[in-house]
Design a protein around this motif. Structure first.
Motif, short mmCIF file in Angstrom:
data_model
loop_
_atom_site.label_atom_id
_atom_site.label_comp_id
_atom_site.label_asym_id
_atom_site.label_seq_id
_atom_site.Cartn_x
_atom_site.Cartn_y
_atom_site.Cartn_z
N VAL A 92 0.85 -1.20 0.00
CA VAL A 92 0.00 0.00 0.00
C VAL A 92 0.88 1.25 0.00
CG1 VAL A 92 -1.82 1.28 1.19
CG2 VAL A 92 -1.80 -1.23 1.26
N GLY A 93 0.95 1.89 -1.14
CA GLY A 93 1.83 3.05 -1.28
C GLY A 93 1.50 4.18 -0.33
N LYS A 94 0.22 4.40 -0.07
CA LYS A 94 -0.18 5.50 0.80
C LYS A 94 0.38 5.33 2.21
CE LYS A 94 -4.22 8.03 2.49
NZ LYS A 94 -3.81 7.96 3.91
N SER A 95 0.46 4.08 2.70
CA SER A 95 0.98 3.85 4.05
C SER A 95 2.45 4.21 4.15
CB SER A 95 0.75 2.38 4.47
OG SER A 95 1.56 1.50 3.71
N PHE A 96 3.17 4.07 3.02
CA PHE A 96 4.58 4.48 3.00
C PHE A 96 4.69 6.00 2.92
CE2 PHE A 96 8.52 5.52 0.74
CZ PHE A 96 9.46 4.87 1.54
N GLU A 97 3.83 6.61 2.12
CA GLU A 97 3.85 8.07 1.97
C GLU A 97 3.50 8.77 3.28
OE1 GLU A 97 1.08 8.64 -1.16
OE2 GLU A 97 2.34 7.59 -2.65
N ARG A 135 3.51 -6.15 -4.01
CA ARG A 135 4.17 -5.02 -3.34
C ARG A 135 4.37 -3.86 -4.32
NH1 ARG A 135 9.56 -6.39 -0.54
NH2 ARG A 135 9.54 -4.13 -0.19
N VAL A 136 4.24 -2.66 -3.79
CA VAL A 136 4.40 -1.46 -4.60
C VAL A 136 5.54 -0.58 -4.08
CG1 VAL A 136 1.99 -1.43 -5.34
CG2 VAL A 136 2.65 -0.21 -3.25
N VAL A 137 6.04 -0.91 -2.87
CA VAL A 137 7.15 -0.15 -2.29
C VAL A 137 8.37 -1.07 -2.26
CG1 VAL A 137 8.01 1.17 -0.33
CG2 VAL A 137 5.55 1.18 -0.86
N SER A 138 9.40 -0.72 -3.01
CA SER A 138 10.59 -1.57 -3.08
C SER A 138 11.43 -1.45 -1.81
CB SER A 138 11.44 -1.18 -4.29
OG SER A 138 12.01 0.10 -4.10
N GLU A 139 12.24 -2.46 -1.59
CA GLU A 139 13.15 -2.43 -0.44
C GLU A 139 14.12 -1.27 -0.55
OE1 GLU A 139 16.25 -5.45 1.94
OE2 GLU A 139 15.31 -6.06 0.05
N LYS A 140 14.58 -0.99 -1.77
CA LYS A 140 15.51 0.12 -1.99
C LYS A 140 14.87 1.45 -1.60
CE LYS A 140 18.43 2.42 -5.42
NZ LYS A 140 18.00 3.76 -4.97
#
Length: 206
Positions: A92-97, A135-140
């Motif tokens: 979930v990209g928003k949770s990372f943002e 997954r949409v958020v990479s480890e990098k």
């Protein structure tokens, strides 16, 4: 036999609703996983006893609600924290943002004595879903974010599969213990001459 020192440490777990904070805590403390968890209302905590070197540690892990309308309730729980664990869902990209908001909000509300050295840990949870294909958020990307915040520690986790959960919270406990010991040293070395007359008496100015 020498008496072992007992220490109470407070760790705050923050992140958007649904990222799996409660699941991670339950897996860590109770070694159980369930899909039936209800969203945290306000704040809740679990405890776990640990032995770290010569210290007997009681780790108190606080989970504050991820919903925006409950964030103001968490302010009082931030204070006195020894470490902050930030959690996002790799799918979930928003949770990372949202991590920057959680990070800044914690520093603002907890107001640690040294913002630059306060220990944070980042967990990228739910890496088990769809074999990683969702997954949409990479480890990098996550590690780059950690580097921008002073190289904070990063773990990819799965509460369901119990992947990296113990390692992540052990790192949090050790970071919290190091922070607690550093604060002890700081307060022990303040020269008495620098304290006001009121502070030397142990009272308050009110």
């Amino acid at each position: 036999m020498a008496m072992r020192r007992r220490t109470l440490l407070k760790v705050i777990v923050l992140g958007d609703s649904g990222v799996g904070k409660t699941s991670l805590m339950n897996q860590y403390v109770n070694k159980r996983f369930s899909l039936q968890y209800k969203a945290t209302i306000g704040a809740d905590f679990v405890t776990k006893e640990l032995q770290i070197d010569d210290r007997h540690v009681t780790l108190q892990v606080w989970d504050t609600a991820g919903q925006e309308r409950f964030q103001s309730l968490g302010v009082s729980f931030y204070r006195g924290a020894d470490c902050c664990v930030l959690v996002y869902d790799v799918n979930v990209g928003k949770s990372f943002e949202s991590l920057n908001n959680w990070y800044e909000d914690f520093l603002k509300q907890a107001n640690p004595s040294d913002h630059s050295s306060f220990p944070f840990i980042l967990l990228g949870n739910k890496v088990d879903i769809d074999g990683g294909n969702s997954r949409v958020v990479s480890e990098k990307k996550a590690k780059d974010w950690c580097a921008s915040k002073g190289n904070i520690s990063y773990f990819e986790t799965s509460a369901k599969e119990d992947y990296n959960v113990d390692a992540a919270f052990l790192c949090a406990a050790k970071s919290a213990l190091a922070n607690e010991q550093e604060q002890d040293i700081y307060f022990q070395t303040i020269p008495e001459a620098h304290l006001s007359e009121t502070e030397q008496r142990g009272g308050c100015a009110c």
